[in-house]
Design a protein around this motif. Structure first.
Motif, PDB file in Angstrom:
ATOM      1  N   HIS A  53       0.821  -1.213   0.000  1.00  0.00           N
ATOM      2  CA  HIS A  53       0.000   0.000   0.000  1.00  0.00           C
ATOM      3  C   HIS A  53       0.854   1.262   0.000  1.00  0.00           C
ATOM      4  CE1 HIS A  53       0.957  -0.803   4.188  1.00  0.00           C
ATOM      5  NE2 HIS A  53       0.743   0.483   4.415  1.00  0.00           N
ATOM      6  N   ALA A  54       2.048   1.207   0.582  1.00  0.00           N
ATOM      7  CA  ALA A  54       2.921   2.384   0.685  1.00  0.00           C
ATOM      8  C   ALA A  54       4.073   2.348  -0.314  1.00  0.00           C
ATOM      9  CB  ALA A  54       3.474   2.496   2.101  1.00  0.00           C
ATOM     10  N   PHE A  55       4.609   1.173  -0.575  1.00  0.00           N
ATOM     11  CA  PHE A  55       5.760   0.998  -1.463  1.00  0.00           C
ATOM     12  C   PHE A  55       5.456  -0.099  -2.483  1.00  0.00           C
ATOM     13  CE2 PHE A  55       7.535   2.393   2.638  1.00  0.00           C
ATOM     14  CZ  PHE A  55       8.192   3.543   2.235  1.00  0.00           C
ATOM     15  N   PRO A  56       4.632   0.203  -3.482  1.00  0.00           N
ATOM     16  CA  PRO A  56       4.328  -0.815  -4.482  1.00  0.00           C
ATOM     17  C   PRO A  56       5.624  -1.334  -5.117  1.00  0.00           C
ATOM     18  CG  PRO A  56       2.943   1.126  -4.798  1.00  0.00           C
ATOM     19  CD  PRO A  56       3.970   1.482  -3.763  1.00  0.00           C
ATOM     20  N   THR A  57       5.762  -2.636  -5.192  1.00  0.00           N
ATOM     21  CA  THR A  57       6.984  -3.265  -5.685  1.00  0.00           C
ATOM     22  C   THR A  57       6.626  -4.247  -6.790  1.00  0.00           C
ATOM     23  OG1 THR A  57       7.911  -3.073  -3.466  1.00  0.00           O
ATOM     24  CG2 THR A  57       9.045  -4.550  -4.980  1.00  0.00           C
ATOM     25  N   PRO A  58       6.751  -3.798  -8.041  1.00  0.00           N
ATOM     26  CA  PRO A  58       6.481  -4.728  -9.140  1.00  0.00           C
ATOM     27  C   PRO A  58       7.518  -5.852  -9.140  1.00  0.00           C
ATOM     28  CG  PRO A  58       6.687  -2.450  -9.937  1.00  0.00           C
ATOM     29  CD  PRO A  58       7.095  -2.472  -8.501  1.00  0.00           C
ATOM     30  N   LEU A  59       7.041  -7.062  -9.322  1.00  0.00           N
ATOM     31  CA  LEU A  59       7.942  -8.216  -9.346  1.00  0.00           C
ATOM     32  C   LEU A  59       8.177  -8.650 -10.785  1.00  0.00           C
ATOM     33  CD1 LEU A  59       6.462 -10.246  -6.370  1.00  0.00           C
ATOM     34  CD2 LEU A  59       8.445  -8.736  -6.371  1.00  0.00           C
ATOM     35  N   PRO A  60       9.343  -9.169 -11.099  1.00  0.00           N
ATOM     36  CA  PRO A  60      10.489  -9.392 -10.227  1.00  0.00           C
ATOM     37  C   PRO A  60      11.156  -8.065  -9.860  1.00  0.00           C
ATOM     38  CG  PRO A  60      11.053  -9.954 -12.490  1.00  0.00           C
ATOM     39  CD  PRO A  60       9.592  -9.600 -12.484  1.00  0.00           C
ATOM     40  N   ALA A  61      11.861  -8.050  -8.703  1.00  0.00           N
ATOM     41  CA  ALA A  61      12.478  -6.824  -8.210  1.00  0.00           C
ATOM     42  C   ALA A  61      13.828  -7.124  -7.570  1.00  0.00           C
ATOM     43  CB  ALA A  61      11.563  -6.158  -7.182  1.00  0.00           C
ATOM     44  N   ILE A  62      14.717  -6.150  -7.650  1.00  0.00           N
ATOM     45  CA  ILE A  62      15.982  -6.200  -6.926  1.00  0.00           C
ATOM     46  C   ILE A  62      15.845  -5.204  -5.778  1.00  0.00           C
ATOM     47  CG2 ILE A  62      18.474  -5.866  -7.021  1.00  0.00           C
ATOM     48  CD1 ILE A  62      18.274  -6.352 -10.078  1.00  0.00           C
ATOM     49  N   LEU A  63      15.879  -5.696  -4.554  1.00  0.00           N
ATOM     50  CA  LEU A  63      15.735  -4.851  -3.375  1.00  0.00           C
ATOM     51  C   LEU A  63      17.104  -4.334  -2.923  1.00  0.00           C
ATOM     52  CD1 LEU A  63      13.140  -6.896  -1.276  1.00  0.00           C
ATOM     53  CD2 LEU A  63      12.731  -5.152  -3.020  1.00  0.00           C
ATOM     54  N   GLY A  64      17.088  -3.524  -1.875  1.00  0.00           N
ATOM     55  CA  GLY A  64      18.315  -3.050  -1.248  1.00  0.00           C
ATOM     56  C   GLY A  64      18.562  -1.582  -1.485  1.00  0.00           C
ATOM     57  N   LYS A  65      18.601  -0.790  -0.423  1.00  0.00           N
ATOM     58  CA  LYS A  65      18.858   0.648  -0.519  1.00  0.00           C
ATOM     59  C   LYS A  65      20.252   1.030  -0.027  1.00  0.00           C
ATOM     60  CE  LYS A  65      16.487   3.400  -1.842  1.00  0.00           C
ATOM     61  NZ  LYS A  65      16.409   3.865  -3.239  1.00  0.00           N
ATOM     62  N   GLU A  66      20.844   0.242   0.854  1.00  0.00           N
ATOM     63  CA  GLU A  66      22.144   0.604   1.427  1.00  0.00           C
ATOM     64  C   GLU A  66      23.254  -0.156   0.709  1.00  0.00           C
ATOM     65  OE1 GLU A  66      21.394   0.859   6.056  1.00  0.00           O
ATOM     66  OE2 GLU A  66      20.388  -0.838   5.100  1.00  0.00           O
ATOM     67  N   VAL A  67      24.286   0.583   0.284  1.00  0.00           N
ATOM     68  CA  VAL A  67      25.388  -0.043  -0.450  1.00  0.00           C
ATOM     69  C   VAL A  67      26.717   0.547  -0.007  1.00  0.00           C
ATOM     70  CG1 VAL A  67      25.384   1.584  -2.419  1.00  0.00           C
ATOM     71  CG2 VAL A  67      26.127  -0.781  -2.761  1.00  0.00           C
ATOM     72  N   ALA A  68      27.725  -0.287  -0.002  1.00  0.00           N
ATOM     73  CA  ALA A  68      29.110   0.156   0.159  1.00  0.00           C
ATOM     74  C   ALA A  68      29.900  -0.530  -0.937  1.00  0.00           C
ATOM     75  CB  ALA A  68      29.662  -0.216   1.534  1.00  0.00           C
ATOM     76  N   GLY A  69      30.778   0.211  -1.577  1.00  0.00           N
ATOM     77  CA  GLY A  69      31.550  -0.373  -2.659  1.00  0.00           C
ATOM     78  C   GLY A  69      32.463   0.635  -3.309  1.00  0.00           C
ATOM     79  N   THR A  70      32.782   0.365  -4.571  1.00  0.00           N
ATOM     80  CA  THR A  70      33.734   1.177  -5.325  1.00  0.00           C
ATOM     81  C   THR A  70      33.046   1.752  -6.555  1.00  0.00           C
ATOM     82  OG1 THR A  70      35.463  -0.346  -4.621  1.00  0.00           O
ATOM     83  CG2 THR A  70      36.007   1.139  -6.415  1.00  0.00           C
ATOM     84  N   VAL A  71      33.291   3.019  -6.839  1.00  0.00           N
ATOM     85  CA  VAL A  71      32.713   3.656  -8.015  1.00  0.00           C
ATOM     86  C   VAL A  71      33.297   3.001  -9.268  1.00  0.00           C
ATOM     87  CG1 VAL A  71      32.488   5.802  -9.324  1.00  0.00           C
ATOM     88  CG2 VAL A  71      32.313   5.845  -6.827  1.00  0.00           C
ATOM     89  N   ALA A  72      32.416   2.490 -10.130  1.00  0.00           N
ATOM     90  CA  ALA A  72      32.842   1.818 -11.360  1.00  0.00           C
ATOM     91  C   ALA A  72      32.717   2.717 -12.585  1.00  0.00           C
ATOM     92  CB  ALA A  72      32.021   0.540 -11.566  1.00  0.00           C
ATOM     93  N   ALA A  73      31.709   3.614 -12.597  1.00  0.00           N
ATOM     94  CA  ALA A  73      31.491   4.479 -13.758  1.00  0.00           C
ATOM     95  C   ALA A  73      30.678   5.699 -13.323  1.00  0.00           C
ATOM     96  CB  ALA A  73      30.763   3.724 -14.861  1.00  0.00           C
ATOM     97  N   LEU A  74      30.797   6.758 -14.102  1.00  0.00           N
ATOM     98  CA  LEU A  74      30.080   8.005 -13.827  1.00  0.00           C
ATOM     99  C   LEU A  74      29.100   8.313 -14.939  1.00  0.00           C
ATOM    100  CD1 LEU A  74      33.106  10.288 -12.857  1.00  0.00           C
ATOM    101  CD2 LEU A  74      31.612   9.022 -11.312  1.00  0.00           C
ATOM    102  N   GLY A  75      27.937   8.821 -14.565  1.00  0.00           N
ATOM    103  CA  GLY A  75      26.990   9.343 -15.537  1.00  0.00           C
ATOM    104  C   GLY A  75      27.346  10.793 -15.843  1.00  0.00           C
ATOM    105  N   ARG A  76      26.741  11.320 -16.889  1.00  0.00           N
ATOM    106  CA  ARG A  76      26.977  12.711 -17.281  1.00  0.00           C
ATOM    107  C   ARG A  76      26.640  13.647 -16.113  1.00  0.00           C
ATOM    108  NH1 ARG A  76      23.343  16.001 -18.963  1.00  0.00           N
ATOM    109  NH2 ARG A  76      21.876  14.342 -19.512  1.00  0.00           N
ATOM    110  N   GLY A  77      27.532  14.569 -15.828  1.00  0.00           N
ATOM    111  CA  GLY A  77      27.294  15.558 -14.781  1.00  0.00           C
ATOM    112  C   GLY A  77      27.575  15.083 -13.369  1.00  0.00           C
TER     113      GLY A  77
END
Length: 174
Positions: A53-77
């Motif tokens: 009701h609050a966070f509609p999640t169409p399936l299939p889905a990849i979950l996860g909001k918190e990440v730690a890692g290494t920058v692999a590529a940059l988008g414009r700007g």
């Protein structure tokens, strides 16, 4: 890339390790090679289907909001960050994958002394602490007693300092 894809609501056994296209960073985004991801209670409830009701999640889905890692590529700007930088923060795409997208302003640099697995515990803890401080209206000169020893309490203590309040930490007895 490989990702843990949620195929049906319910238990953790509804994730399938699947090959999916690697996301491409858009304007102001970066592609992070995931080293660690957080699993928080909100995501567990989303996985169970309890927040449709609050966070509609169409399936299939990849979950996860918190990440730690290494920058692999940059988008414009995308500025203030470079490929190879160690980062931690919140994703725009799911973090239960080898790569995730994030906005530059949703990431913080990560010192070499802090491991990815320790760092990934910080985003929700810091956000919770900042919301608490704002809700309480903490002001310079206030003294805030922080009772606890884990990440949310440490984040609250640091956040109090950043807004000019002094703090007193009181660890719980073991």
């Amino acid at each position: 890339m490989r990702a843990q894809v949620l195929t049906a609501f319910g238990g953790a056994d509804n994730f399938e390790l699947t090959d999916v296209p690697t996301p491409v960073p858009g304007p102001g985004q970066v592609l992070v090679r995931t080293a660690a991801t957080g699993v928080n209670s909100l995501e567990c409830e989303i996985r169970r289907g309890g927040l449709e009701h609050a966070f509609p999640t169409p399936l299939p889905a990849i979950l996860g909001k918190e990440v730690a890692g290494t920058v692999a590529a940059l988008g414009r700007g995308a500025t203030g960050i470079s490929p190879g930088d160690r980062v931690v923060g919140f994703t725009d795409s799911g973090a239960y994958a080898e790569y995730a997208l994030a906005r530059t302003e949703a990431l913080a640099g990560l010192p070499d002394a802090l491991s990815f697995t320790d760092a990934v515990t910080l985003p929700v803890a810091v956000e919770t602490a900042v919301r608490g401080i704002r809700a309480l209206g903490v002001r310079p000169g206030w003294t805030v007693v922080v009772n606890g020893r884990r990440a949310p309490w440490a984040a609250l203590s640091c956040s109090c300092s950043s807004c000019g309040a002094s703090r007193s930490s009181a660890p719980r007895p073991r």
